[in-house]
Design a protein around this motif. Sequence first.
Motif, short mmCIF file in Angstrom:
data_model
loop_
_atom_site.label_atom_id
_atom_site.label_comp_id
_atom_site.label_asym_id
_atom_site.label_seq_id
_atom_site.Cartn_x
_atom_site.Cartn_y
_atom_site.Cartn_z
N VAL A 191 1.17 -1.11 0.62
CA VAL A 191 -0.09 0.29 0.13
C VAL A 191 0.77 0.94 0.20
O VAL A 191 0.86 2.34 -0.85
CB VAL A 191 -1.17 0.05 1.46
N ALA A 192 1.90 1.11 1.22
CA ALA A 192 2.61 2.28 0.79
C ALA A 192 3.56 2.80 -0.53
O ALA A 192 4.06 3.97 -0.78
CB ALA A 192 3.45 2.21 2.16
N THR A 193 3.85 1.05 -0.87
CA THR A 193 4.67 1.77 -2.18
C THR A 193 3.97 2.30 -3.07
O THR A 193 4.79 3.36 -4.43
CB THR A 193 5.68 0.14 -2.21
N HIS A 194 2.66 1.72 -3.58
CA HIS A 194 1.98 2.26 -4.76
C HIS A 194 1.16 3.42 -4.49
O HIS A 194 1.23 4.05 -5.35
CB HIS A 194 0.84 1.01 -4.52
N THR A 195 1.60 4.17 -2.90
CA THR A 195 0.74 4.86 -2.66
C THR A 195 1.64 6.57 -3.02
O THR A 195 1.26 7.41 -3.69
CB THR A 195 0.17 4.99 -1.62
N ALA A 196 3.24 6.20 -2.94
CA ALA A 196 4.13 6.68 -2.86
C ALA A 196 4.94 6.97 -4.81
O ALA A 196 4.63 8.35 -5.12
CB ALA A 196 5.40 6.36 -2.04
N VAL A 197 4.56 6.13 -5.40
CA VAL A 197 4.38 6.10 -6.90
C VAL A 197 3.50 7.13 -7.48
O VAL A 197 3.77 7.61 -8.15
CB VAL A 197 4.81 4.51 -7.61
N CYS A 198 2.35 6.81 -7.14
CA CYS A 198 1.20 7.48 -7.75
C CYS A 198 0.98 8.30 -7.16
O CYS A 198 0.73 9.31 -8.14
CB CYS A 198 -0.09 7.22 -7.01
N LEU A 199 1.30 9.59 -6.29
CA LEU A 199 2.11 10.44 -5.24
C LEU A 199 3.06 11.53 -6.40
O LEU A 199 3.13 12.62 -5.70
CB LEU A 199 1.20 11.08 -3.89
N GLU A 200 4.08 10.38 -6.06
CA GLU A 200 4.85 10.90 -7.47
C GLU A 200 5.67 11.54 -5.90
O GLU A 200 6.08 12.45 -6.37
CB GLU A 200 5.07 12.15 -8.43
N ALA A 201 5.83 11.13 -4.59
CA ALA A 201 6.64 11.37 -3.69
C ALA A 201 8.04 12.01 -3.57
O ALA A 201 8.40 11.03 -4.28
CB ALA A 201 6.45 10.74 -2.05
N GLU A 202 8.44 12.70 -3.00
CA GLU A 202 9.90 12.37 -2.92
C GLU A 202 10.54 11.78 -1.90
O GLU A 202 11.15 11.24 -2.46
CB GLU A 202 9.74 14.60 -2.46
N LYS A 203 9.81 10.81 -0.96
CA LYS A 203 10.21 10.59 -0.71
C LYS A 203 9.09 8.58 0.52
O LYS A 203 8.44 9.32 0.60
CB LYS A 203 11.09 10.77 0.94
N LEU A 204 9.67 7.57 0.46
CA LEU A 204 9.32 6.66 1.37
C LEU A 204 10.07 6.34 2.25
O LEU A 204 11.09 5.78 2.02
CB LEU A 204 8.86 5.50 -0.13
N ILE A 205 9.38 6.77 4.23
CA ILE A 205 10.03 5.98 5.25
C ILE A 205 9.57 4.92 5.39
O ILE A 205 8.27 4.84 5.93
CB ILE A 205 10.21 7.64 5.79
N LEU A 206 10.08 4.23 5.95
CA LEU A 206 10.18 2.66 6.44
C LEU A 206 11.02 2.81 7.18
O LEU A 206 11.71 2.59 7.73
CB LEU A 206 10.29 1.59 5.01
N TYR A 207 9.84 2.46 8.47
CA TYR A 207 10.35 2.30 10.14
C TYR A 207 11.07 0.49 9.86
O TYR A 207 9.48 -0.54 9.75
CB TYR A 207 9.16 2.36 10.93
N SER A 208 11.74 -0.17 10.71
CA SER A 208 12.03 -1.10 10.81
C SER A 208 12.70 -1.38 11.96
O SER A 208 12.67 -0.38 12.88
CB SER A 208 12.42 -1.87 9.84
N LYS A 209 13.08 -2.45 12.46
CA LYS A 209 13.34 -2.57 13.55
C LYS A 209 14.92 -2.84 13.16
O LYS A 209 15.64 -2.31 14.81
CB LYS A 209 13.04 -4.35 13.99
#
Length: 435
Positions: A191-209
Amino acid sequence: MSSNKKDYVKFFRQSSPYIHAHHGKTFVITLGGEALASPNLNNIINDISLLNSLGVRLVLVHGARPQIEERLSARGLESRFHNEKRVTDRQCLECVMDAVGNLRARIESKLSLGLVNSPMHGASIRVISGNFVTAKPLGVIDGQDFLHTGAIRRIDKEAIQQQLDSGYIVLLSCLGHSPTGELFNMEVEEVATHTAVCLEAEKLILYSKLESVRDHQGHSISRLSPQEASKAIKSLQGDSRRLLSSAITACHGGVDRAQLISYEQDGSLLLELFTRDGSGTMVSRDRYEEIRAASIEDVGGILELIRPLEQEGILRRRSRKELEREIRLFRVISLDGMIIGCAAIHLFSGEHAAELACLVVHPDYREKNRGDLLLSAIEEQASQQGMDTLFVLTTQTSHWFVERGFAESSQKSLPKEKRSQYNSERQSKILVKKL
């Protein structure tokens, strides 16, 4: 001024270019269920609030994996997976809906805090969620019917943009709706990846352990190109593999940078976004750090870099006008727009000799052999120009050059023009290297 205050002032000043750069940009932030269960969640929410206050357009996408597992376990149900994807039957979907609804309310309530003496006092954040994500059934794969597990069909870009334009933080979950009124459970990273690509976002930030991706020796990797990340992913498993795969997909889809940061490290979001060294691993389509020919716009950065060494007498003084005249002779290391290294080459074509001058690396960035990289770039340029020897004049760094193949020589080895310019008062040592 105390050391802590000096560090604060230094950080605040260094962050100002990023504050300007991030204002008005769209960031998609992924909060998995693990991050939402972390004791550090309140600090994460505070940092997200700060981004909103600085004018960053935010889309938050949250998952619920551990919370779904808890609800399944409480009902005496077991999770079913096929090829690492959850098979969502009717009972599982009820657990997903329960977990997602609970977490959505929790996130909204935390973003609504405004207590006096709290970091969010006066923030007045507006959050909105809705049916922005249209899903479709994943269907039957390898004979396995995934039932209510879905895939992205459409992101309502126009509706999300309208809410962002109105100053809202848009909150999405791992649930999607179908045109027939059904609900489907999806991977939060998808969901996050498709949203970032669709919105032409500058950044996708992914929280991990993990704080960052690590190489085979266990060393932290701060930056990767999509190609390098595709190689690194082969040695990863589970959460790290899934998140890095999302970062690669986002970059291939047009997102400039995807960044993996730790939900356990306090302030990881701010460190990643407002410092040059960051805190996690960034997958970047652009050349975040590069050695290139200098341009007239780099004069100020070079002056700032070399001035302390000129004041110490290690380098001879150069005026801005002199630098502007000779800027075409310089090569620089640029790190996210900051000049952290430079070197110049002066050609004496008649005698097939070149001078290496003004080799400097910023004190904070002298690891990773950046001086050697600059030296190699100058040597390659000299060779391409048909030069046979490279020489350098230095007062305090002769050992560094000797270790790299230079040999001490006399004034007689200098080209005639340079010999006549030699400053006897500085008593610079002359070192020469055959190319």
